[in-house]
Design a protein around this motif. Structure first.
Motif, PDB file in Angstrom:
ATOM      1  N   SER A 157       0.980  -1.153  -0.129  1.00 44.01           N
ATOM      2  CA  SER A 157       0.057   0.093   0.006  1.00 44.01           C
ATOM      3  C   SER A 157       0.893   1.264   0.016  1.00 44.01           C
ATOM      4  N   ASP A 158       1.956   1.208   0.698  1.00 39.49           N
ATOM      5  CA  ASP A 158       2.781   2.180   0.456  1.00 39.49           C
ATOM      6  C   ASP A 158       3.372   2.648  -0.721  1.00 39.49           C
ATOM      7  N   GLN A 161       1.000   4.257  -2.823  1.00 46.23           N
ATOM      8  CA  GLN A 161       0.974   5.733  -2.555  1.00 46.23           C
ATOM      9  C   GLN A 161       2.079   6.449  -3.095  1.00 46.23           C
ATOM     10  N   LYS A 164       1.743   6.722  -6.644  1.00 54.15           N
ATOM     11  CA  LYS A 164       0.469   7.717  -6.854  1.00 54.15           C
ATOM     12  C   LYS A 164       1.000   9.296  -6.773  1.00 54.15           C
ATOM     13  N   ASP A 165       1.936   9.381  -5.759  1.00 51.97           N
ATOM     14  CA  ASP A 165       2.541  10.699  -5.194  1.00 51.97           C
ATOM     15  C   ASP A 165       3.332  11.048  -6.751  1.00 51.97           C
ATOM     16  N   ARG A 215      -6.758   0.893   1.989  1.00 49.56           N
ATOM     17  CA  ARG A 215      -6.107   2.068   1.977  1.00 49.56           C
ATOM     18  C   ARG A 215      -6.191   2.568   0.230  1.00 49.56           C
ATOM     19  N   HIS A 216      -6.438   1.728  -0.535  1.00 46.14           N
ATOM     20  CA  HIS A 216      -6.460   2.258  -2.146  1.00 46.14           C
ATOM     21  C   HIS A 216      -7.592   1.562  -2.739  1.00 46.14           C
TER      22      HIS A 216
END
Length: 428
Positions: A157-158, A161, A164-165, A215-216
């Motif tokens: 999940s990190d 992210q 995504k960032d 989380r997503h």
């Protein structure tokens, strides 16, 4: 009845044509190796009709709580001449990478070439064996077995992210918790795939996938089984958003391995195995001790199996398979049909798109040609045709159809069958 791929987000391809890049996209990146230039690798993939690659994204290494400096990761070979003719293990060694930067480079190259990426992890199976030191492997094993699914879910999940960032989320086809949870060290029961592995793992897998979805919610999240329990499919959690499975039928290949004792420990090498080896094969005694014990443990491949594959006379190997295939032909064909039918029913029942992420015959020495030859291709064509008929969202042509295998050179065959997969027409 074909299964509609109704849950696929509109920005993703209507069919995934998948090339298995596994962990090799970072272990074989030195000059002259197949992933030295990611743009070239993607160009070749697109030329062959692929729109998706599946990778070990090393989420735990890149985003886990372990203190490893991921900006200067040093990758190596198994040691000496070990692995030089073993499929997936013929890395030259010497690659030095910034792990997160390399992940971004892969995704940006995918974007430039119109491709997508399936995120997975081989960390509790093989990947850590290629790092110069044992710190990655030791950090993984230090996680309590009952907590490993959760830790992997958080790391993946990190990683999502992070992508995504950097504006790369639309390149993600979907995210798997881990490659082959039933054949990994995610839990104490893992590592062998016996029937009693699946139900004990089910709640851990289900909870971890739910955490990824929490989380997503905009990224499809699922898990992956290496030996799908097709006789007890209820042991597979229902909350995966992609019905992702692997099918290796083995059949005649399994018979060869049993006859020759390819994976044996006691009495190795057998007279039968010796009859298949190259004339210049050394004694096993001179081969032992070339690989650090922690590295063997990290990869799960025994010294005897490395020896078998490295020193196999592949003409003798292939000849044995061809001579004995007739006894196994019907069983292997039936296995493909029955397993695909069961997995397609699971996908319809759960309302999820079906993907076969690996297949079809099994694990062979690097230079063996049976699976990429006329019989192996025939088995693959039967399986791919059935995937099309069942309305699968995606499939591999074969696990060996990737830049780091000799089968990559079968360009026209890959073009033909990827075109059929893309069109969803077995006769195209």
């Amino acid at each position: 009845m074909p299964h509609p791929v109704s849950k696929v987000p509109s920005h993703l391809p209507s069919r995934l044509t998948i090339s298995l890049w596994d962990f090799t996209w970072y272990t074989r990146t030195t000059p002259g190796e197949p992933f030295a230039d990611l743009d070239v690798a993607f160009e070749q993939a697109v030329e062959r009709g692929y729109n998706t690659v599946r990778i070990c994204a090393m989420p735990f290494l890149l985003f886990g709580d372990h203190g490893i400096d991921t900006a200067a990761l040093r990758f190596t070979s198994m040691g000496g001449d070990v692995g030089v003719r073993t499929r997936w293990y013929d890395a030259a060694g010497g690659a030095v990478l910034d792990g997160r930067a390399h992940l971004l480079e892969l995704f940006r190259a995918a974007e430039r070439h119109g491709c997508h990426v399936i995120l997975s992890s081989w960390e509790y199976q093989q990947s850590p064996a290629f790092l110069e030191g044992p710190e990655w492997y030791e950090a993984l094993m230090a996680v309590d077995p009952d907590d490993r699914h959760r830790v992997m879910a958080e790391a993946m999940s990190d990683l999502v992210q992070f992508l995504k960032d950097h504006g790369l989320a639309e390149r993600i086809a979907y995210a798997e918790l881990h490659n082959e949870v039933d054949l990994s060290r995610l839990s104490l029961a893992g590592g062998g795939g016996p029937a009693d592995v699946y139900w004990p793992q089910r709640p851990f897998v289900e909870s971890a996938v739910a955490r990824m979805q929490e989380r997503h919610p905009d990224i499809l999240a699922t898990t992956c089984y290496g030996i799908p329990p097709h006789l007890d499919i209820g042991a597979v959690p229902d909350n995966g958003e992609v019905a992702h499975f692997h099918i290796y039928v083995y059949g005649v290949l399994g018979a060869l391995e049993k006859w020759a004792g390819v994976r044996a420990v006691d009495g190795f090498p057998s007279p039968e195995l010796r009859s298949l080896l190259r004339d210049d094969a050394p004694d096993m005694a001179s081969y032992e001790g070339k690989v650090d014990p922690w590295r063997l443990s990290a990869t799960g491949v025994s010294a005897s199996m490395f020896y078998s594959h490295d020193w196999m006379d592949t003409a003798r190997w292939d000849r044995w398979l061809y001579e004995n295939y007739g006894r196994w032909r019907e069983a292997m064909s039936t296995a493909v049909d029955e397993r695909l039918d069961v997995l397609a029913r699971h996908a319809r029942r759960t309302g999820t798109p079906l993907v076969i992420g690996e297949g079809w015959v099994g694990y062979t020495p690097l230079l063996a040609e049976f699976e990429d030859g006329p019989v192996g291709q025939g088995i693959a064509e039967r399986a791919i045709t059935r995937c099309i008929e069942l309305g699968a969202w995606g499939a591999v042509l074969g696990s060996n159809s990737a830049p780091h295998h000799p089968g990559w050179d079968n360009v026209e065959w890959q073009r033909t069958w990827n075109r059929r997969l893309t069109l969803g027409d077995a006769a195209a």
